[in-house]
Design a protein around this motif. Structure first.
Motif, PDB file in Angstrom:
ATOM      1  N   GLY A  59       0.793  -1.215   0.000  1.00  0.00           N
ATOM      2  CA  GLY A  59       0.000   0.000   0.000  1.00  0.00           C
ATOM      3  C   GLY A  59       0.827   1.266   0.000  1.00  0.00           C
ATOM      4  N   TRP A  60       2.125   1.145   0.236  1.00  0.00           N
ATOM      5  CA  TRP A  60       2.985   2.322   0.319  1.00  0.00           C
ATOM      6  C   TRP A  60       3.017   3.097  -0.999  1.00  0.00           C
ATOM      7  CZ3 TRP A  60       4.806   5.179   3.990  1.00  0.00           C
ATOM      8  CH2 TRP A  60       5.855   6.040   3.740  1.00  0.00           C
ATOM      9  N   HIS A  61       3.023   2.383  -2.124  1.00  0.00           N
ATOM     10  CA  HIS A  61       3.077   3.039  -3.433  1.00  0.00           C
ATOM     11  C   HIS A  61       1.737   3.672  -3.804  1.00  0.00           C
ATOM     12  CE1 HIS A  61       7.031   1.399  -4.056  1.00  0.00           C
ATOM     13  NE2 HIS A  61       6.580   0.198  -3.755  1.00  0.00           N
ATOM     14  N   MET A  62       0.691   3.316  -3.106  1.00  0.00           N
ATOM     15  CA  MET A  62      -0.630   3.873  -3.395  1.00  0.00           C
ATOM     16  C   MET A  62      -0.921   5.116  -2.565  1.00  0.00           C
ATOM     17  SD  MET A  62      -1.680   1.850  -5.680  1.00  0.00           S
ATOM     18  CE  MET A  62      -3.333   2.443  -5.819  1.00  0.00           C
ATOM     19  N   LEU A  63      -0.065   5.437  -1.614  1.00  0.00           N
ATOM     20  CA  LEU A  63      -0.324   6.530  -0.685  1.00  0.00           C
ATOM     21  C   LEU A  63      -0.411   7.889  -1.369  1.00  0.00           C
ATOM     22  CD1 LEU A  63      -0.818   6.987   2.291  1.00  0.00           C
ATOM     23  CD2 LEU A  63       1.621   7.297   2.599  1.00  0.00           C
ATOM     24  N   LEU A  64       0.551   8.226  -2.213  1.00  0.00           N
ATOM     25  CA  LEU A  64       0.546   9.521  -2.893  1.00  0.00           C
ATOM     26  C   LEU A  64      -0.642   9.668  -3.842  1.00  0.00           C
ATOM     27  CD1 LEU A  64       1.851  12.267  -3.428  1.00  0.00           C
ATOM     28  CD2 LEU A  64       3.217  11.154  -5.188  1.00  0.00           C
ATOM     29  N   PRO A  65      -0.953   8.675  -4.688  1.00  0.00           N
ATOM     30  CA  PRO A  65      -2.131   8.839  -5.547  1.00  0.00           C
ATOM     31  C   PRO A  65      -3.443   8.964  -4.761  1.00  0.00           C
ATOM     32  CG  PRO A  65      -0.744   7.095  -6.394  1.00  0.00           C
ATOM     33  CD  PRO A  65      -0.174   7.491  -5.070  1.00  0.00           C
ATOM     34  N   MET A  66      -3.567   8.254  -3.645  1.00  0.00           N
ATOM     35  CA  MET A  66      -4.790   8.372  -2.849  1.00  0.00           C
ATOM     36  C   MET A  66      -4.897   9.744  -2.210  1.00  0.00           C
ATOM     37  SD  MET A  66      -5.343   4.662  -1.057  1.00  0.00           S
ATOM     38  CE  MET A  66      -3.725   4.515  -0.364  1.00  0.00           C
ATOM     39  N   PHE A  67      -3.788  10.255  -1.705  1.00  0.00           N
ATOM     40  CA  PHE A  67      -3.787  11.586  -1.106  1.00  0.00           C
ATOM     41  C   PHE A  67      -4.096  12.640  -2.162  1.00  0.00           C
ATOM     42  CE2 PHE A  67      -1.438  15.346   0.546  1.00  0.00           C
ATOM     43  CZ  PHE A  67      -2.217  15.551   1.669  1.00  0.00           C
ATOM     44  N   ALA A  68      -3.508  12.499  -3.347  1.00  0.00           N
ATOM     45  CA  ALA A  68      -3.777  13.440  -4.437  1.00  0.00           C
ATOM     46  C   ALA A  68      -5.240  13.377  -4.859  1.00  0.00           C
ATOM     47  CB  ALA A  68      -2.865  13.131  -5.625  1.00  0.00           C
ATOM     48  N   ALA A  69      -5.825  12.191  -4.883  1.00  0.00           N
ATOM     49  CA  ALA A  69      -7.235  12.054  -5.251  1.00  0.00           C
ATOM     50  C   ALA A  69      -8.145  12.712  -4.219  1.00  0.00           C
ATOM     51  CB  ALA A  69      -7.591  10.570  -5.402  1.00  0.00           C
ATOM     52  N   ALA A  70      -7.817  12.565  -2.951  1.00  0.00           N
ATOM     53  CA  ALA A  70      -8.631  13.190  -1.902  1.00  0.00           C
ATOM     54  C   ALA A  70      -8.554  14.710  -1.983  1.00  0.00           C
ATOM     55  CB  ALA A  70      -8.178  12.710  -0.528  1.00  0.00           C
ATOM     56  N   ILE A  71      -7.364  15.255  -2.221  1.00  0.00           N
ATOM     57  CA  ILE A  71      -7.204  16.701  -2.349  1.00  0.00           C
ATOM     58  C   ILE A  71      -7.908  17.198  -3.609  1.00  0.00           C
ATOM     59  CG2 ILE A  71      -5.534  18.575  -2.683  1.00  0.00           C
ATOM     60  CD1 ILE A  71      -5.513  17.492   0.135  1.00  0.00           C
ATOM     61  N   LEU A  72      -7.762  16.481  -4.706  1.00  0.00           N
ATOM     62  CA  LEU A  72      -8.363  16.886  -5.971  1.00  0.00           C
ATOM     63  C   LEU A  72      -9.882  16.920  -5.888  1.00  0.00           C
ATOM     64  CD1 LEU A  72      -8.042  17.555  -8.992  1.00  0.00           C
ATOM     65  CD2 LEU A  72      -8.089  15.097  -9.433  1.00  0.00           C
ATOM     66  N   GLY A  73     -10.473  15.908  -5.279  1.00  0.00           N
ATOM     67  CA  GLY A  73     -11.928  15.847  -5.193  1.00  0.00           C
ATOM     68  C   GLY A  73     -12.511  16.761  -4.136  1.00  0.00           C
ATOM     69  N   GLY A  74     -11.786  17.001  -3.070  1.00  0.00           N
ATOM     70  CA  GLY A  74     -12.278  17.814  -1.967  1.00  0.00           C
ATOM     71  C   GLY A  74     -12.266  16.992  -0.690  1.00  0.00           C
ATOM     72  N   VAL A  75     -11.480  17.421   0.282  1.00  0.00           N
ATOM     73  CA  VAL A  75     -11.328  16.675   1.529  1.00  0.00           C
ATOM     74  C   VAL A  75     -12.667  16.634   2.259  1.00  0.00           C
ATOM     75  CG1 VAL A  75     -10.169  16.639   3.760  1.00  0.00           C
ATOM     76  CG2 VAL A  75      -8.902  17.272   1.723  1.00  0.00           C
ATOM     77  N   GLY A  76     -13.055  15.450   2.686  1.00  0.00           N
ATOM     78  CA  GLY A  76     -14.296  15.291   3.423  1.00  0.00           C
ATOM     79  C   GLY A  76     -15.498  14.978   2.557  1.00  0.00           C
ATOM     80  N   ARG A  77     -15.328  14.832   1.267  1.00  0.00           N
ATOM     81  CA  ARG A  77     -16.429  14.547   0.348  1.00  0.00           C
ATOM     82  C   ARG A  77     -16.218  13.158  -0.261  1.00  0.00           C
ATOM     83  NH1 ARG A  77     -19.313  19.253  -1.581  1.00  0.00           N
ATOM     84  NH2 ARG A  77     -20.551  17.580  -2.491  1.00  0.00           N
ATOM     85  N   VAL A  78     -17.157  12.252  -0.033  1.00  0.00           N
ATOM     86  CA  VAL A  78     -17.035  10.888  -0.550  1.00  0.00           C
ATOM     87  C   VAL A  78     -17.071  10.903  -2.068  1.00  0.00           C
ATOM     88  CG1 VAL A  78     -18.120   8.613  -0.605  1.00  0.00           C
ATOM     89  CG2 VAL A  78     -18.034   9.885   1.522  1.00  0.00           C
ATOM     90  N   GLU A  79     -18.016  11.642  -2.637  1.00  0.00           N
ATOM     91  CA  GLU A  79     -18.116  11.694  -4.096  1.00  0.00           C
ATOM     92  C   GLU A  79     -16.900  12.400  -4.704  1.00  0.00           C
ATOM     93  OE1 GLU A  79     -20.486  15.100  -2.325  1.00  0.00           O
ATOM     94  OE2 GLU A  79     -20.318  12.965  -1.950  1.00  0.00           O
ATOM     95  N   GLY A  80     -16.298  13.320  -3.965  1.00  0.00           N
ATOM     96  CA  GLY A  80     -15.077  13.974  -4.429  1.00  0.00           C
ATOM     97  C   GLY A  80     -13.910  13.019  -4.479  1.00  0.00           C
ATOM     98  N   ALA A  81     -13.826  12.122  -3.506  1.00  0.00           N
ATOM     99  CA  ALA A  81     -12.753  11.125  -3.512  1.00  0.00           C
ATOM    100  C   ALA A  81     -12.884  10.188  -4.708  1.00  0.00           C
ATOM    101  CB  ALA A  81     -12.767  10.331  -2.209  1.00  0.00           C
ATOM    102  N   VAL A  82     -14.113   9.830  -5.054  1.00  0.00           N
ATOM    103  CA  VAL A  82     -14.317   8.959  -6.216  1.00  0.00           C
ATOM    104  C   VAL A  82     -13.924   9.690  -7.496  1.00  0.00           C
ATOM    105  CG1 VAL A  82     -16.062   7.746  -7.570  1.00  0.00           C
ATOM    106  CG2 VAL A  82     -16.106   7.605  -5.089  1.00  0.00           C
TER     107      VAL A  82
END
Length: 139
Positions: free
Chosen positions: A69-92
């Protein structure tokens, strides 16, 4: 199914509304009678279950390693920031955009550097719109 279930839980159930209230304003939620300990415990249980499910599904796609999971950390963090922190639909939405951008980036840059695309998206989003595409919380 997991993301849809999480969205329905957070918007329609009593405990989901309590979680959102604790996230928005903890002091007001405590004054409203929401049990802080139960909400925190339920939040950790749900987060742990979702992390276990994501590890399980990642194990289907790649080989099982202790640090997979270590290599997935940066893309997941970038996806959360891109979509909007705290928004489930934003993370998707952020996850789809980051994933497609990473995979299409191999047409231009070597595949070893495709994680740099997630970093570039993260930096660009923080400079242009820190709340994300769907206006989440500013950290």
């Amino acid at each position: 199914l997991l993301v849809g279930g999480l969205q329905v839980f957070l918007t329609r159930s009593k405990w989901g509304k309590a979680m959102r209230a604790m996230s928005d304003n903890p002091n007001l939620a405590l004054l409203s009678g929401i049990d802080n300990k139960k909400v925190v415990m339920l939040t950790w249980v749900i987060a742990g279950g979702l992390c276990a499910a994501s590890g399980f599904f990642l194990g289907f796609n790649t080989e099982l390693k202790s640090m997979m999971g270590w290599h997935m950390l940066l893309p997941m963090f970038a996806a959360a920031i891109l979509g909007g922190v705290g928004r489930v639909e934003g993370a998707v939405l952020g996850g789809l955009i980051v994933g497609i951008a990473e995979e299409l980036s191999v047409l231009v840059i070597p595949s070893e550097y495709k994680a740099a695309m997630a970093f570039a998206i993260l930096l660009f989003m923080l400079l242009v719109r820190p709340t994300g595409l769907l206006k989440g919380k500013v950290l």
